[in-house]
Scaffold this motif. Structure first.
Motif, PDB file in Angstrom:
ATOM      1  N   GLN A  22       0.845  -1.193   0.000  1.00 18.57           N
ATOM      2  CA  GLN A  22       0.000   0.000   0.000  1.00 18.57           C
ATOM      3  C   GLN A  22       0.885   1.249   0.000  1.00 18.57           C
ATOM      4  O   GLN A  22       2.004   1.237   0.513  1.00 18.57           O
ATOM      5  N   ARG A  23       0.357   2.330  -0.576  1.00 20.47           N
ATOM      6  CA  ARG A  23       1.113   3.577  -0.587  1.00 20.47           C
ATOM      7  C   ARG A  23       1.331   4.028   0.857  1.00 20.47           C
ATOM      8  O   ARG A  23       0.387   4.163   1.634  1.00 20.47           O
ATOM      9  N   PRO A  24       2.579   4.260   1.231  1.00 19.04           N
ATOM     10  CA  PRO A  24       2.870   4.534   2.639  1.00 19.04           C
ATOM     11  C   PRO A  24       2.757   6.017   2.981  1.00 19.04           C
ATOM     12  O   PRO A  24       2.766   6.885   2.106  1.00 19.04           O
ATOM     13  N   ASP A  25       2.675   6.264   4.277  1.00 17.01           N
ATOM     14  CA  ASP A  25       2.761   7.628   4.800  1.00 17.01           C
ATOM     15  C   ASP A  25       4.197   7.971   5.197  1.00 17.01           C
ATOM     16  O   ASP A  25       4.498   9.129   5.502  1.00 17.01           O
ATOM     17  N   LEU A  26       5.051   6.949   5.218  1.00 15.11           N
ATOM     18  CA  LEU A  26       6.439   7.130   5.612  1.00 15.11           C
ATOM     19  C   LEU A  26       7.257   6.002   4.993  1.00 15.11           C
ATOM     20  O   LEU A  26       6.794   4.862   4.914  1.00 15.11           O
ATOM     21  N   VAL A  27       8.489   6.328   4.559  1.00 16.77           N
ATOM     22  CA  VAL A  27       9.415   5.314   4.057  1.00 16.77           C
ATOM     23  C   VAL A  27      10.676   5.368   4.909  1.00 16.77           C
ATOM     24  O   VAL A  27      11.280   6.435   5.081  1.00 16.77           O
ATOM     25  N   VAL A  28      11.038   4.232   5.483  1.00 15.36           N
ATOM     26  CA  VAL A  28      12.294   4.094   6.224  1.00 15.36           C
ATOM     27  C   VAL A  28      13.156   3.100   5.453  1.00 15.36           C
ATOM     28  O   VAL A  28      12.749   1.949   5.266  1.00 15.36           O
ATOM     29  N   MET A  29      14.335   3.545   5.022  1.00 17.12           N
ATOM     30  CA  MET A  29      15.075   2.746   4.042  1.00 17.12           C
ATOM     31  C   MET A  29      16.561   2.693   4.391  1.00 17.12           C
ATOM     32  O   MET A  29      17.160   3.687   4.808  1.00 17.12           O
ATOM     33  N   ASP A  30      17.135   1.512   4.234  1.00 24.32           N
ATOM     34  CA  ASP A  30      18.577   1.341   4.405  1.00 24.32           C
ATOM     35  C   ASP A  30      19.291   1.953   3.209  1.00 24.32           C
ATOM     36  O   ASP A  30      18.728   2.054   2.111  1.00 24.32           O
ATOM     37  N   TRP A  31      20.538   2.372   3.449  1.00 20.07           N
ATOM     38  CA  TRP A  31      21.291   2.956   2.340  1.00 20.07           C
ATOM     39  C   TRP A  31      21.898   1.866   1.459  1.00 20.07           C
ATOM     40  O   TRP A  31      21.672   1.798   0.264  1.00 20.07           O
ATOM     41  N   GLN A  32      22.700   0.983   2.047  1.00 18.44           N
ATOM     42  CA  GLN A  32      23.425  -0.015   1.272  1.00 18.44           C
ATOM     43  C   GLN A  32      22.578  -1.276   1.114  1.00 18.44           C
ATOM     44  O   GLN A  32      22.305  -1.972   2.081  1.00 18.44           O
ATOM     45  N   MET A  33      22.180  -1.530  -0.125  1.00 15.00           N
ATOM     46  CA  MET A  33      21.386  -2.717  -0.430  1.00 15.00           C
ATOM     47  C   MET A  33      21.818  -3.246  -1.790  1.00 15.00           C
ATOM     48  O   MET A  33      22.327  -2.494  -2.623  1.00 15.00           O
ATOM     49  N   PRO A  34      21.632  -4.539  -2.046  1.00 15.86           N
ATOM     50  CA  PRO A  34      21.938  -5.068  -3.381  1.00 15.86           C
ATOM     51  C   PRO A  34      21.007  -4.443  -4.415  1.00 15.86           C
ATOM     52  O   PRO A  34      19.871  -4.067  -4.121  1.00 15.86           O
ATOM     53  N   GLY A  35      21.512  -4.327  -5.651  1.00  9.48           N
ATOM     54  CA  GLY A  35      20.712  -3.668  -6.680  1.00  9.48           C
ATOM     55  C   GLY A  35      20.690  -2.179  -6.435  1.00  9.48           C
ATOM     56  O   GLY A  35      21.724  -1.532  -6.271  1.00  9.48           O
ATOM     57  N   LEU A  36      19.504  -1.602  -6.401  1.00  3.90           N
ATOM     58  CA  LEU A  36      19.375  -0.180  -6.122  1.00  3.90           C
ATOM     59  C   LEU A  36      19.666   0.086  -4.649  1.00  3.90           C
ATOM     60  O   LEU A  36      19.110  -0.568  -3.769  1.00  3.90           O
ATOM     61  N   ASP A  37      20.541   1.066  -4.382  1.00  3.94           N
ATOM     62  CA  ASP A  37      20.758   1.416  -2.988  1.00  3.94           C
ATOM     63  C   ASP A  37      19.662   2.373  -2.528  1.00  3.94           C
ATOM     64  O   ASP A  37      18.751   2.742  -3.286  1.00  3.94           O
ATOM     65  N   GLY A  38      19.737   2.788  -1.266  1.00  2.44           N
ATOM     66  CA  GLY A  38      18.682   3.614  -0.705  1.00  2.44           C
ATOM     67  C   GLY A  38      18.535   4.947  -1.394  1.00  2.44           C
ATOM     68  O   GLY A  38      17.412   5.446  -1.600  1.00  2.44           O
ATOM     69  N   LEU A  39      19.662   5.571  -1.765  1.00  3.72           N
ATOM     70  CA  LEU A  39      19.590   6.871  -2.439  1.00  3.72           C
ATOM     71  C   LEU A  39      18.942   6.739  -3.809  1.00  3.72           C
ATOM     72  O   LEU A  39      18.091   7.560  -4.206  1.00  3.72           O
ATOM     73  N   GLN A  40      19.337   5.718  -4.555  1.00  6.00           N
ATOM     74  CA  GLN A  40      18.750   5.517  -5.887  1.00  6.00           C
ATOM     75  C   GLN A  40      17.258   5.194  -5.786  1.00  6.00           C
ATOM     76  O   GLN A  40      16.442   5.699  -6.570  1.00  6.00           O
ATOM     77  N   THR A  41      16.898   4.373  -4.808  1.00 11.74           N
ATOM     78  CA  THR A  41      15.483   4.032  -4.632  1.00 11.74           C
ATOM     79  C   THR A  41      14.668   5.259  -4.252  1.00 11.74           C
ATOM     80  O   THR A  41      13.562   5.479  -4.755  1.00 11.74           O
ATOM     81  N   ALA A  42      15.243   6.093  -3.348  1.00 13.87           N
ATOM     82  CA  ALA A  42      14.540   7.315  -2.948  1.00 13.87           C
ATOM     83  C   ALA A  42      14.304   8.233  -4.132  1.00 13.87           C
ATOM     84  O   ALA A  42      13.220   8.806  -4.301  1.00 13.87           O
ATOM     85  N   ALA A  43      15.330   8.374  -4.994  1.00 12.41           N
ATOM     86  CA  ALA A  43      15.173   9.240  -6.162  1.00 12.41           C
ATOM     87  C   ALA A  43      14.067   8.728  -7.081  1.00 12.41           C
ATOM     88  O   ALA A  43      13.271   9.508  -7.626  1.00 12.41           O
TER      89      ALA A  43
END
Length: 878
Positions: free
Chosen positions: A492-513
């Motif tokens: 579901q569309r969230p009211d908040l996203v809490v995300m790790d920075w270093q992850m396989p594939g897209l990292d947190g910064l890329q995912t946030a963008a």
């Protein structure tokens, strides 16, 4: 008449017959009585023989028992009901001078020291104090009598004995007396007293020495701190950091020694003050942050919901044990995570029994190593070649501290599967009635939160904390999974996203963008969590439209504070183009801005070339990580795929290296579909067309020859590295700023001292030194150029010696690599004659002329050129 006579005869016949029958019966009875008498006589004879045998056995048994008693090393006594000694073994008789004939006529108390006789008598009730044997009465009264008493030997010496006594009963339960055993502990007690005195002396010595060392050590740390506030260059700062780290390490050892001496002397005490569990854990994490970042390890806190924040105990000692356990976990863990768990084991009116545990994913231990873990001066690896340092005191101190807190310690471990160290402690509740940590907040109730983290434990911990705050958490194990889940509406569309920075594939910064872009267009707050320093990501986070960066491990209190602020602010609304690894048209004017923040993996075995390339790339404001050979590069790339390291935008690959060359490494990289779009640029001194073709065949994207020209390298990077997000942020982003963007640091020594520049110009032409061509590669920094020349002269001082040793060992390829490395380093610094000499050596080795005069001449020429260079740079001032 005749009839009467006939009747009389018949009667006589009957009487005769009766008499015969009576006689026969009597004879039969007599025979039976005779047989019975014989049987009785036989039975009496058997009973007599049995009794005789039994008496002999009793005598033999008694003799055997006496022999057994006499063979015992302890003193043994049997006292009768009057308290007299009725039996004493041989050791007793010899030690006390007892005659066998005197047994049964004296009491044992007479052999005791008069002071102890008085103590035994005083310990009895008034009615028994006049007894002949107070010792006998004490044994009867006690249920398992034990005492240490002094006996007077026949030699006149007093010996200390450990006595044990018990009542003696017959098989029917009737009291027959008491039995007493005594062991001579005179020598043992003397040794114990001597050991205690030695321990006390050692503890005092250690305490005094620790104090004496601590005083100058505090001065060293204080002066180092003051020195850090002054203007220092990069090298001086590095030296100062090493001094502070070494001093801190030495101070830690001193503190361990002092604590251990206090524990041995029984002088270590605990305080009881109000403390915050959350603050204690956060402070512990802050102290370990640098070591965790250095090894790219993640620290996760996992606390039971029922554990309150407000506790009462000794926070310093709790933190000390936790730090020791976490420090060991970091030391023995190369990759993965460290989880700190706090579990509520028991709750009473007096307080709580908490178990603190530290779980790592390190090398683990064998059962034998586990058994000696908490012994003083004991280590898992005690060999002279051990990899891991330490005094072996930390765990022993931790064990004693846990016991002082009325707890215990333990460890479970398996080789290769990590370890779990734990300790328990009884803690009180704080005087202030603090709320439980899990209290939800009304403004968060029912709001949906999306947690994105590839680490299962960390993701679960974040979800649990958000749930406690009132959120409804949903989770994804990667950026790609989060994007796909939102797109197909599994999430579901969230009211908040809490995300790790270093992850396989897209990292947190890329995912946030991407979450800010179509089709997702999320306008909710995005919180990035990272094991690295948040300030290092400030600018990148703003460019990716992240609202806040929070350092791991995340605490509930800090999360509550950040979310309270974030949920009341408007998030940024800026679309950022996704990375594109395809080649781009050149834009010379925007090169530096284009590359700013690009992550580059430099694969180079020559230390000098590493330094030159690193400084040059730093001029472009890139982030550089170095691998010394192809094998290490593969490991580092694999870590990016596993989410243990941030992804690289490009790889700069040398061709010829030990362990694994650049061509082999590139083939292995291209064999993995995950790295299909990762640009690889060859950077090598091999500048022939066939070298370029070999690079292309294995899958390299471009080719830059050494010595490296900054413009050529920059153009190649701009061609293959996607444009980094601009520093500027749209106005909407300013509504919820992360922090002030990091201001780019000016290149050190951008304007070199004029005397260094003049000195370089005076050397122009020495051994072919071409200052004019090399200085631009150094960014115009004459001071750096001089430092690199010194490094070259030092690093290659034994080059020909290494080449000859390799040839003698039959390792021609290793010898060629030595020459190749020297050629590349000299060429990079434009020491042309030295580079040519190294090139001639390499050419001879390539052609197989390992013993030719040409090779010897080339090596002599190299040594002569190097000697000139060393004399030249040796004239430099320090």
């Amino acid at each position: 008449m005749s009839s009467e006579r006939s009747s009389s005869v018949q009667e006589l016949q009957w009487e005769l017959e009766y008499l015969r029958m009576a006689n026969a019966a009597l004879e039969s009875q007599m025979v039976a009585n005779s047989e019975q008498m014989d049987a009785m006589l036989s039975e009496l004879e058997a009973q007599r023989n049995t009794a005789l045998k039994s008496r002999q056995n009793e005598k033999n048994l008694g003799n055997h028992v006496n022999r057994v008693l006499d063979s015992v090393g302890s003193l043994l006594f049997v006292l009768d009901l009057q308290g007299r000694v009725s039996l004493a073994n041989k050791v007793s008789r010899e030690a006390l001078g007892i005659e066998a004939a005197a047994l049964g006529s004296f009491v044992l108390d007479g052999f005791l020291h008069p002071q102890e006789q008085s103590l035994l008598r005083e310990g009895l009730p008034e009615s028994l104090r006049n007894a002949d044997s107070p010792l006998f009465e004490q044994v009867l009264r006690a249920n398992g009598f034990e005492a240490e008493l002094r006996f007077l030997h026949k030699s006149g010496e007093l010996h200390l004995y450990q006595l044990r006594g018990a009542s003696l009963h017959c098989p029917r339960g009737k009291l027959e007396g008491v039995v007493i055993s005594a062991n001579d502990i005179t020598a043992l007690r003397s040794a114990q007293l001597a050991a205690e005195a030695a321990t006390a002396a050692k503890a005092n010595f250690l305490a005094n020495m620790s104090h004496e060392i601590r005083t100058p050590m505090n001065a060293v740390l204080g002066l180092a701190h003051l020195l850090s506030k002054t203007a220092l260059d990069k090298r001086q700062n590095n030296y100062l950091l090493k001094i502070r780290q070494s001093a801190d390490h030495l101070l830690g050892i001193i503190n361990d020694i002092l604590d251990f001496s206090k524990i041995e002397a029984g002088k270590l005490s605990l305080e009881s003050v109000d403390l915050s569990l959350e603050k204690l854990l956060n402070d512990t994490a802050d102290l370990m942050a640098e070591r965790l970042r250095a090894k790219n390890l993640e620290l996760v806190f996992d606390c039971d919901n029922g554990v309150p924040d407000g506790l009462r105990g000794d926070s310093l000692r709790l933190s000390q044990v936790l730090l020791n356990f976490i420090s060991n976990a970091v030391k023995f863990t190369e990759r993965g995570q460290i989880v700190v768990r706090v579990n509520l084991m028991e709750r009473t009116e007096q307080g709580l029994l908490l178990r603190f545990g530290v779980q790592d994913s390190g090398i683990g231990m064998s059962e034998e190593q586990v058994q000696r873990m908490f012994l003083p001066f004991s280590q898992a690896d005690s060999s002279t070649t051990r990899k891991f340092g330490g005094t072996g005191l930390g765990l022993a101190i931790s064990k004693n501290l846990a016991e002082l807190m009325k707890g215990e310690v333990g460890v479970q471990s398996q080789l290769g599967r990590g370890s779990y160290f734990w300790f328990t402690a009884w803690l009180g509740l704080a005087d202030q009635d603090r709320p439980l940590r899990g209290r939800s907040l009304p403004q968060f109730e029912g709001k949906k939160a999306l947690v994105v983290d590839d680490n299962d434990v960390a993701r679960l911990a974040l979800c649990q904390m958000l749930l406690e705050l009132g959120f409804v958490p949903q989770e994804a194990a990667s950026g790609d999974e989060a994007l796909a889940g939102l797109e197909n509406r599994r999430l579901q569309r969230p009211d908040l996203v809490v995300m790790d920075w270093q992850m396989p594939g897209l990292d947190g910064l890329q995912t946030a963008a991407r979450l800010r872009m179509p089709p997702w267009r999320l306008e909710v707050p995005i919180l990035l969590v990272t094991s690295y320093a948040p300030d290092d990501l400030a600018a990148d986070a703003q460019r990716s439209n992240v609202n806040e960066v929070l350092a791991k491990p995340v605490s509930l209190t800090r999360l509550r504070e950040v979310l309270t602020e974030l949920m009341s602010a408007r998030p940024p609304r800026v679309s950022v183009a996704p990375p594109n690894p395809e080649p781009r048209p050149l834009d010379v004017a925007g090169m530096t801005a284009h590359l700013r923040g690009a992550r580059i993996l430099l694969v180079e075995d020559n230390e000098l070339n590493q330094m030159v390339a690193t400084e040059l790339l730093q001029e472009f404001l890139c982030e550089i990580e170095v691998a010394a050979n192809g094998a290490l590069a593969l490991e580092m790339l694999e870590e990016t795929r596993a989410g243990k390291r941030r992804a690289y935008h490009v790889v700069l690959m040398d061709m010829q290296m030990p362990v694994m060359d650049g061509l082999t490494a590139t083939l292995k990289i291209r064999a993995e579909p995950f790295f299909d779009r990762l640009p690889i640029i060859a950077m090598t001194a091999n500048a022939m067309d066939e070298d370029r073709q070999r690079c292309e065949r294995v899958g390299m994207n471009d080719f830059v020859s050494k010595p490296i020209e900054p413009e050529v390298l920059e153009r190649a990077l701009q061609k293959w590295v996607p444009a980094m997000p601009p520093v500027s942020v749209a106005p909407a982003a300013a509504a919820a700023p992360l922090s002030t963007p990091a201001t780019p640091k000016a290149a050190p020594d951008a304007m070199p001292p004029q005397d260094d520049l003049a000195l370089l110009q005076s050397w122009n032409g020495v051994v072919g030194l071409d200052v004019a061509s090399a200085l631009p590669r150094m960014g115009g920094n004459a001071t750096s150029y001089i430092r690199f020349l010194r490094k070259l002269a030092q690093a290659e001082a034994d080059c020909t010696t290494r080449i000859r040793a390799a040839l003698a060992a039959g390792e021609a390829e290793q010898a060629r690599l030595h020459a190749h490395s020297a050629k590349g380093g000299a060429a990079n610094l434009a020491v042309k004659v030295l580079a040519n000499a190294a090139g001639k050596i390499e050419q001879c080795l390539v052609e197989g002329d390992s013993g030719s005069p040409a090779l010897e001449r080339a090596m002599q020429q190299f040594d002569q050129c190097l000697a000139v260079l060393r004399r030249t740079v040796g004239e430099l001032r320090a």
